[in-house]
Design a protein around this motif. Structure first.
Motif, mmCIF file in Angstrom:
data_model
loop_
_atom_site.group_PDB
_atom_site.id
_atom_site.type_symbol
_atom_site.label_atom_id
_atom_site.label_comp_id
_atom_site.label_asym_id
_atom_site.label_seq_id
_atom_site.Cartn_x
_atom_site.Cartn_y
_atom_site.Cartn_z
ATOM 1 N N ALA A 223 0.823 -1.210 0.000
ATOM 2 C CA ALA A 223 0.000 0.000 0.000
ATOM 3 C C ALA A 223 0.856 1.259 0.000
ATOM 4 O O ALA A 223 0.338 2.371 -0.117
ATOM 5 N N VAL A 224 2.166 1.094 0.140
ATOM 6 C CA VAL A 224 3.091 2.226 0.212
ATOM 7 C C VAL A 224 3.848 2.420 -1.102
ATOM 8 O O VAL A 224 3.994 3.535 -1.597
ATOM 9 N N LEU A 225 4.329 1.335 -1.668
ATOM 10 C CA LEU A 225 5.152 1.397 -2.873
ATOM 11 C C LEU A 225 4.268 1.567 -4.108
ATOM 12 O O LEU A 225 3.302 0.822 -4.304
ATOM 13 N N SER A 226 4.603 2.557 -4.932
ATOM 14 C CA SER A 226 3.835 2.824 -6.146
ATOM 15 C C SER A 226 4.255 1.888 -7.267
ATOM 16 O O SER A 226 5.226 1.129 -7.157
ATOM 17 N N GLY A 227 3.531 1.959 -8.384
ATOM 18 C CA GLY A 227 3.918 1.188 -9.553
ATOM 19 C C GLY A 227 5.310 1.536 -10.026
ATOM 20 O O GLY A 227 6.092 0.662 -10.418
ATOM 21 N N ASN A 228 5.652 2.819 -10.004
ATOM 22 C CA ASN A 228 7.001 3.249 -10.378
ATOM 23 C C ASN A 228 8.047 2.653 -9.440
ATOM 24 O O ASN A 228 9.133 2.246 -9.876
ATOM 25 N N ASP A 229 7.738 2.597 -8.132
ATOM 26 C CA ASP A 229 8.665 2.007 -7.164
ATOM 27 C C ASP A 229 8.871 0.524 -7.458
ATOM 28 O O ASP A 229 10.002 0.023 -7.490
ATOM 29 N N LEU A 230 7.781 -0.184 -7.652
ATOM 30 C CA LEU A 230 7.859 -1.622 -7.898
ATOM 31 C C LEU A 230 8.634 -1.929 -9.175
ATOM 32 O O LEU A 230 9.399 -2.899 -9.232
ATOM 33 N N ALA A 231 8.437 -1.098 -10.205
ATOM 34 C CA ALA A 231 9.138 -1.326 -11.471
ATOM 35 C C ALA A 231 10.642 -1.234 -11.288
ATOM 36 O O ALA A 231 11.408 -1.999 -11.901
ATOM 37 N N GLN A 232 11.099 -0.319 -10.443
ATOM 38 C CA GLN A 232 12.539 -0.197 -10.214
ATOM 39 C C GLN A 232 13.080 -1.371 -9.406
ATOM 40 O O GLN A 232 14.185 -1.852 -9.668
ATOM 41 N N LEU A 233 12.304 -1.866 -8.455
ATOM 42 C CA LEU A 233 12.719 -3.049 -7.721
ATOM 43 C C LEU A 233 12.764 -4.274 -8.637
ATOM 44 O O LEU A 233 13.606 -5.165 -8.467
ATOM 45 N N ALA A 234 11.866 -4.317 -9.619
ATOM 46 C CA ALA A 234 11.751 -5.479 -10.499
ATOM 47 C C ALA A 234 12.739 -5.456 -11.659
ATOM 48 O O ALA A 234 12.837 -6.422 -12.409
ATOM 49 N N ASN A 235 13.494 -4.368 -11.794
ATOM 50 C CA ASN A 235 14.453 -4.258 -12.892
ATOM 51 C C ASN A 235 15.798 -4.865 -12.486
ATOM 52 O O ASN A 235 16.847 -4.243 -12.584
ATOM 53 N N HIS A 246 8.328 -14.627 1.259
ATOM 54 C CA HIS A 246 7.739 -14.129 2.504
ATOM 55 C C HIS A 246 8.374 -12.809 2.948
ATOM 56 O O HIS A 246 8.028 -12.274 4.004
ATOM 57 N N SER A 247 9.280 -12.278 2.148
ATOM 58 C CA SER A 247 9.947 -11.019 2.504
ATOM 59 C C SER A 247 9.000 -9.835 2.324
ATOM 60 O O SER A 247 8.048 -9.886 1.548
ATOM 61 N N GLY A 248 9.290 -8.755 3.059
ATOM 62 C CA GLY A 248 8.599 -7.499 2.846
ATOM 63 C C GLY A 248 7.289 -7.327 3.573
ATOM 64 O O GLY A 248 6.426 -6.585 3.110
ATOM 65 N N ARG A 249 7.139 -7.967 4.717
ATOM 66 C CA ARG A 249 5.857 -7.881 5.416
ATOM 67 C C ARG A 249 5.766 -6.700 6.377
ATOM 68 O O ARG A 249 4.682 -6.363 6.849
ATOM 69 N N ASN A 250 6.905 -6.070 6.683
ATOM 70 C CA ASN A 250 6.912 -4.948 7.624
ATOM 71 C C ASN A 250 6.654 -3.643 6.875
ATOM 72 O O ASN A 250 7.441 -3.222 6.041
ATOM 73 N N ILE A 251 5.549 -3.004 7.192
ATOM 74 C CA ILE A 251 5.145 -1.789 6.470
ATOM 75 C C ILE A 251 6.154 -0.665 6.653
ATOM 76 O O ILE A 251 6.355 0.164 5.760
ATOM 77 N N ASN A 252 6.826 -0.608 7.810
ATOM 78 C CA ASN A 252 7.832 0.430 8.030
ATOM 79 C C ASN A 252 9.007 0.257 7.069
ATOM 80 O O ASN A 252 9.592 1.236 6.599
ATOM 81 N N GLY A 253 9.338 -0.984 6.767
ATOM 82 C CA GLY A 253 10.388 -1.232 5.790
ATOM 83 C C GLY A 253 10.015 -0.717 4.423
ATOM 84 O O GLY A 253 10.871 -0.223 3.674
ATOM 85 N N HIS A 254 8.746 -0.771 4.066
ATOM 86 C CA HIS A 254 8.280 -0.252 2.781
ATOM 87 C C HIS A 254 8.482 1.271 2.716
ATOM 88 O O HIS A 254 8.876 1.813 1.680
ATOM 89 N N LYS A 255 8.216 1.933 3.823
ATOM 90 C CA LYS A 255 8.348 3.398 3.851
ATOM 91 C C LYS A 255 9.809 3.808 3.663
ATOM 92 O O LYS A 255 10.112 4.748 2.932
ATOM 93 N N ILE A 256 10.715 3.093 4.334
ATOM 94 C CA ILE A 256 12.143 3.399 4.190
ATOM 95 C C ILE A 256 12.610 3.061 2.779
ATOM 96 O O ILE A 256 13.344 3.829 2.149
ATOM 97 N N ALA A 257 12.164 1.901 2.278
ATOM 98 C CA ALA A 257 12.546 1.491 0.926
ATOM 99 C C ALA A 257 12.073 2.510 -0.105
ATOM 100 O O ALA A 257 12.782 2.812 -1.061
ATOM 101 N N LYS A 258 10.889 3.060 0.084
ATOM 102 C CA LYS A 258 10.356 4.041 -0.862
ATOM 103 C C LYS A 258 11.256 5.274 -0.930
ATOM 104 O O LYS A 258 11.550 5.785 -2.014
ATOM 105 N N GLN A 259 11.711 5.740 0.225
ATOM 106 C CA GLN A 259 12.607 6.898 0.259
ATOM 107 C C GLN A 259 13.917 6.593 -0.469
ATOM 108 O O GLN A 259 14.434 7.425 -1.216
ATOM 109 N N LEU A 260 14.436 5.387 -0.263
ATOM 110 C CA LEU A 260 15.687 4.999 -0.914
ATOM 111 C C LEU A 260 15.504 4.883 -2.426
ATOM 112 O O LEU A 260 16.377 5.296 -3.206
ATOM 113 N N ILE A 261 14.372 4.341 -2.851
ATOM 114 C CA ILE A 261 14.103 4.227 -4.290
ATOM 115 C C ILE A 261 14.055 5.610 -4.922
ATOM 116 O O ILE A 261 14.599 5.837 -6.007
ATOM 117 N N GLN A 262 13.426 6.557 -4.264
ATOM 118 C CA GLN A 262 13.335 7.919 -4.785
ATOM 119 C C GLN A 262 14.706 8.572 -4.896
ATOM 120 O O GLN A 262 14.904 9.482 -5.700
#
Length: 276
Positions: A223-235, A246-262
């Motif tokens: 619910a945090v990572l956008s389509g643009n975010d996911l596309a960069q992770l998937a590249n 089973h990775s990526g279940r902590n929502i706080n990790g998504h928020k930090i990851a989003k900042q790093l992706i940006q």
């Protein structure tokens, strides 16, 4: 001032000069199908509108320079002369770039890039539901420009149905340039965002990105990572070591990851998702 004879330039150099000089170029995000109904989705920046009555768009899938092969899009419109041209805005630019990966024929780029297939009204190819404007078209002509690598093929497509997201309209019912938030292609890795200016998008992984469909479910359905975010992770060519389904279940990790992706720190973003 350089004075150059195009006949004396190698095609990659000439191609670079032309794309660097002629821009920003709108992007045709074309969905097509072959005779078996297999879907293809690919972007082209040799594209524009050339007539309003009748409404005709032209885009050009060029022959590949490196081996003189043709694009799946061209093969498809020659088999099934229909195409949906989906308009690309900033919210989907990274996913669009991922869809440009040269996946083998038969691989559905809608799935790889995380887009939703929406049935069309009058043509066989599906529409990109996330696109702010989708134009169903009948192909009326294909004109080859040559037979060597780099030669274009002009696909002339007549619009038979328009689909426009009401959220991009202004009070007068016209498309608001701020709301549609269009992007366009420049030279190299550069793009132009109509309302803000230049930005870069790294070219897709040459070894084939895994695609959004291969991401762990908790990340893919974030619910945090956008389509643009996911596309960069998937590249990436493979899921990083330590990542499981089973990775990526902590929502706080998504928020930090989003900042790093940006910030363009994709490896660090993955590490955050692994360590959470």
């Amino acid at each position: 001032m350089l004075h150059l004879d195009p006949n004396q330039l190698q095609t990659p150099r000439l191609h670079g000069y032309l794309l660097g000089a002629i821009g920003p170029r709108p992007i045709c995000f074309a969905s097509t199908v072959d005779q078996q109904g297999k879907v293809n989705l690919a972007p082209y920046s040799f594209f524009n509108v050339f007539s309003a009555n009748p409404p005709v768009l032209i885009f050009s899938p060029a022959r590949r320079v490196r081996d003189n092969t043709v694009k799946h899009t061209l093969e498809n419109v020659q088999e099934v002369p229909e195409v949906v041209i989906n308009v690309v805005n900033y919210a989907m630019v990274q996913q669009m770039s991922l869809a440009s990966t040269e996946y083998p024929k038969g691989v559905n780029e809608f799935i790889k890039a995380g887009f939703t297939m929406e049935p069309s009204d009058l043509v066989s190819p599906p529409r990109v539901k996330e696109a702010p404007v989708q134009l169903e078209c009948k192909v009326i002509n294909v004109v080859p420009m040559g037979t060597e690598g780099g030669a274009g093929n002009l696909v002339m497509a007549e619009v038979v149905r328009l689909h426009i997201d009401g959220q991009i309209l202004d009070e007068q019912g016209q498309i608001d340039p701020e709301k549609i938030d269009l992007v366009a292609r420049m030279g190299g890795n550069w793009y132009s965002r109509a309302k803000l200016g230049l930005f870069e998008v790294a070219k897709p992984n040459g070894d084939l990105g895994i695609g959004i469909d291969a991401l762990p479910v908790a990340i893919r359905e974030s619910a945090v990572l956008s389509g643009n975010d996911l596309a960069q992770l998937a590249n990436v060519s493979a899921l990083p070591e330590g990542v499981t389904q089973h990775s990526g279940r902590n929502i706080n990790g998504h928020k930090i990851a989003k900042q790093l992706i940006q910030q363009g720190a994709i490896q660090q973003a993955w590490q955050t998702l692994i360590e959470e």
